[in-house]
Scaffold this motif. Structure first.
Motif, short mmCIF file in Angstrom:
data_model
loop_
_atom_site.label_atom_id
_atom_site.label_comp_id
_atom_site.label_asym_id
_atom_site.label_seq_id
_atom_site.Cartn_x
_atom_site.Cartn_y
_atom_site.Cartn_z
N ILE A 139 0.84 -1.21 0.00
CA ILE A 139 0.00 0.00 0.00
C ILE A 139 0.87 1.25 0.00
O ILE A 139 0.56 2.25 -0.66
CB ILE A 139 -0.96 -0.01 1.21
N ILE A 150 -8.04 3.91 -1.37
CA ILE A 150 -8.06 2.56 -0.80
C ILE A 150 -8.38 2.62 0.69
O ILE A 150 -9.18 1.83 1.22
CB ILE A 150 -6.70 1.85 -1.03
N ARG A 153 -12.05 3.72 1.27
CA ARG A 153 -12.99 2.73 0.73
C ARG A 153 -12.97 1.44 1.57
O ARG A 153 -14.03 0.96 1.96
CB ARG A 153 -12.59 2.42 -0.71
N PHE A 154 -11.79 0.90 1.82
CA PHE A 154 -11.71 -0.41 2.45
C PHE A 154 -11.55 -0.35 3.97
O PHE A 154 -12.00 -1.25 4.67
CB PHE A 154 -10.55 -1.22 1.85
N TYR A 155 -10.88 0.64 4.46
CA TYR A 155 -10.62 0.71 5.90
C TYR A 155 -11.69 1.51 6.63
O TYR A 155 -12.00 1.22 7.77
CB TYR A 155 -9.23 1.27 6.17
N GLN A 156 -12.21 2.52 5.99
CA GLN A 156 -13.31 3.26 6.59
C GLN A 156 -14.64 2.81 6.02
O GLN A 156 -15.69 3.27 6.45
CB GLN A 156 -13.11 4.76 6.38
N GLU A 157 -14.59 1.94 5.03
CA GLU A 157 -15.78 1.30 4.44
C GLU A 157 -16.81 2.32 3.97
O GLU A 157 -18.01 2.17 4.20
CB GLU A 157 -16.38 0.30 5.43
N GLN A 178 -9.72 3.69 -7.81
CA GLN A 178 -9.82 2.41 -7.09
C GLN A 178 -9.39 1.26 -7.99
O GLN A 178 -8.64 0.36 -7.56
CB GLN A 178 -11.27 2.20 -6.65
N PHE A 179 -9.84 1.27 -9.23
CA PHE A 179 -9.48 0.22 -10.18
C PHE A 179 -7.97 0.17 -10.36
O PHE A 179 -7.33 -0.89 -10.26
CB PHE A 179 -10.19 0.47 -11.52
N LEU A 182 -6.08 -1.17 -7.29
CA LEU A 182 -6.14 -2.62 -7.11
C LEU A 182 -5.25 -3.33 -8.14
O LEU A 182 -4.60 -4.34 -7.82
CB LEU A 182 -7.59 -3.11 -7.22
N PRO B 10 -9.08 1.30 -16.63
CA PRO B 10 -10.20 0.37 -16.74
C PRO B 10 -10.95 0.53 -18.06
O PRO B 10 -11.13 1.64 -18.55
CB PRO B 10 -11.08 0.75 -15.55
N ASP B 15 -14.83 -0.61 -14.28
CA ASP B 15 -14.63 0.00 -12.97
C ASP B 15 -15.95 0.09 -12.19
O ASP B 15 -15.96 -0.02 -10.96
CB ASP B 15 -14.01 1.40 -13.11
N LEU B 18 -16.59 -3.44 -10.89
CA LEU B 18 -15.67 -3.69 -9.79
C LEU B 18 -16.15 -2.98 -8.52
O LEU B 18 -16.15 -3.57 -7.43
CB LEU B 18 -14.26 -3.19 -10.15
N LEU B 26 -17.86 -5.32 1.04
CA LEU B 26 -17.82 -4.54 2.28
C LEU B 26 -19.08 -4.73 3.12
O LEU B 26 -19.04 -4.61 4.34
CB LEU B 26 -17.62 -3.05 1.97
N LEU B 47 -8.89 -9.05 -9.33
CA LEU B 47 -8.85 -7.81 -8.55
C LEU B 47 -9.65 -7.95 -7.26
O LEU B 47 -9.29 -7.36 -6.23
CB LEU B 47 -9.38 -6.65 -9.39
N VAL B 50 -7.63 -9.31 -4.47
CA VAL B 50 -6.85 -8.26 -3.81
C VAL B 50 -7.75 -7.47 -2.85
O VAL B 50 -7.36 -7.17 -1.71
CB VAL B 50 -6.22 -7.30 -4.85
N SER B 58 -8.05 -4.93 6.99
CA SER B 58 -8.68 -3.79 7.65
C SER B 58 -9.29 -4.17 9.00
O SER B 58 -9.43 -3.33 9.88
CB SER B 58 -9.76 -3.17 6.75
N ARG B 63 -8.68 1.30 15.96
CA ARG B 63 -9.09 2.71 15.94
C ARG B 63 -8.44 3.44 17.10
O ARG B 63 -8.08 2.83 18.11
CB ARG B 63 -10.61 2.80 16.08
#
Lengths: 196, 107
Positions: A139, A150, A153-157, A178-179, A182, B10, B15, B18, B26, B47, B50, B58, B63
């Protein structure tokens, strides 16, 4: 001199509570301004730092360094972009300074072992500390912009519309970033696997 | 370099698909690609693996605690109020209690 929306929201779309735009006066950039900035961004900045480095002590150092640099460079923020993005870029630089002295060696063996998508009851792939470190290092090799997307999007969702609002970009741009992120991560992880 | 950028750009709609799969990941932990078998589906599957790694990682990231926010603020504000002593940020210090404090409850 009124309150400005630093991170504008899109017409017709209401961001969730976690994605509301920062409300911070542009001027004067005094201690009260800085305290407001700190208050509204700390959780995100700390969480972002923890995404980039392994231990919380180092993350705390990076966060403290981030805000000290932000204070010193506060006049350089033009006010045109996202304030959160500006602070996160500083966090990225601080983390890179920290990691620069370390050997960035990605060695990952779980990427090829991940099978088909799994439902929520199966819990998805399991990750060891070594795997986590390898992903973390991958990362750090993304561009700051890709890292921010990233992370949010992924950690804070956050949904991509909320990420767009936070970073002051269009939802389409976020999807494309994002594309690319990844794709880049996949390449880095494959390189790490081949390098073992 | 041009080839690299092209490879990471993309194709139209890919995209979006995806992103839809990431939303599923999520919210449910799984995903379903709505494309016929082929190169694009294989690309998305790759993808999404990944993406699944990122989601799994995560879950491990802690936190911040409110005490950390308070302590780091004390350190930072103390440093910029006394720049001659801020060559190295000592964020664990307890000094600087008289400086302005942020309203932590507003986040």
């Amino acid at each position: 001199m009124g309150t400005v929306t630093v991170e504008g929201t899109r017409t017709g779309w209401q961001p969730p509570a976690t994605a509301r735009a920062l409300q911070i006066d542009q001027e004067p950039r005094d201690e009260a301004w800085f305290a407001n900035l700190y208050s509204q961004t700390f959780d995100t900045v700390y969480h972002f730092a923890r995404t980039l480095v392994r231990d919380h002590d180092t993350a705390e150092d990076i966060v403290a360094d981030t805000y000290l640099r932000a204070w010193r460079a506060r006049s350089s923020f033009s006010g045109q972009g996202s304030l959160l993005s500006w602070v996160m870029a500083i966090t990225h630089n601080c983390a890179m300074d920290h990691l620069r002295s370390r050997r960035l060696n990605i060695s990952l063996d779980l990427f090829d072992s991940i099978g088909d998508p799994e439902g929520p009851e199966t819990g998805g792939p399991s990750i060891t500390e070594a795997d986590a470190e390898a992903i973390r290092l991958a990362i750090t090799r993304l561009t700051p912009e890709q890292q921010q997307v990233i992370f949010l999007r992924f950690y804070q969702e956050l949904p991509h519309e909320a990420v767009a609002a936070k970073l002051g970009k269009s939802p389409t741009a976020i999807r494309q970033i994002q594309f690319r992120a990844l794709v880049r991560l996949r390449k880095l992880l494959h390189e790490g696997t081949r390098g073992r | 370099m041009r080839a690299l950028v092209a490879a990471e750009t993309p194709r139209p709609g890919l995209d979006v698909e995806l992103d839809r799969c990431v939303d599923q990941l999520l919210t449910t932990g799984g995903w379903e690609i709505r494309l016929r078998p082929g190169m694009e589906r294989a690309e998305l599957e790759s993808l999404m693996r990944v993406a699944a790694l990122l989601r799994a990682l995560s879950q491990f990231i802690a936190r911040p605690r409110p005490s950390q926010k308070d302590r780091i603020w004390m350190s930072v504000s103390n440093s910029f109020r006394r720049p001659w002593s801020a060559a190295v940020v000592r964020h664990r210090g307890r000094s600087g209690r008289t400086c302005a404090r942020p309203h932590f409850g507003s986040v």
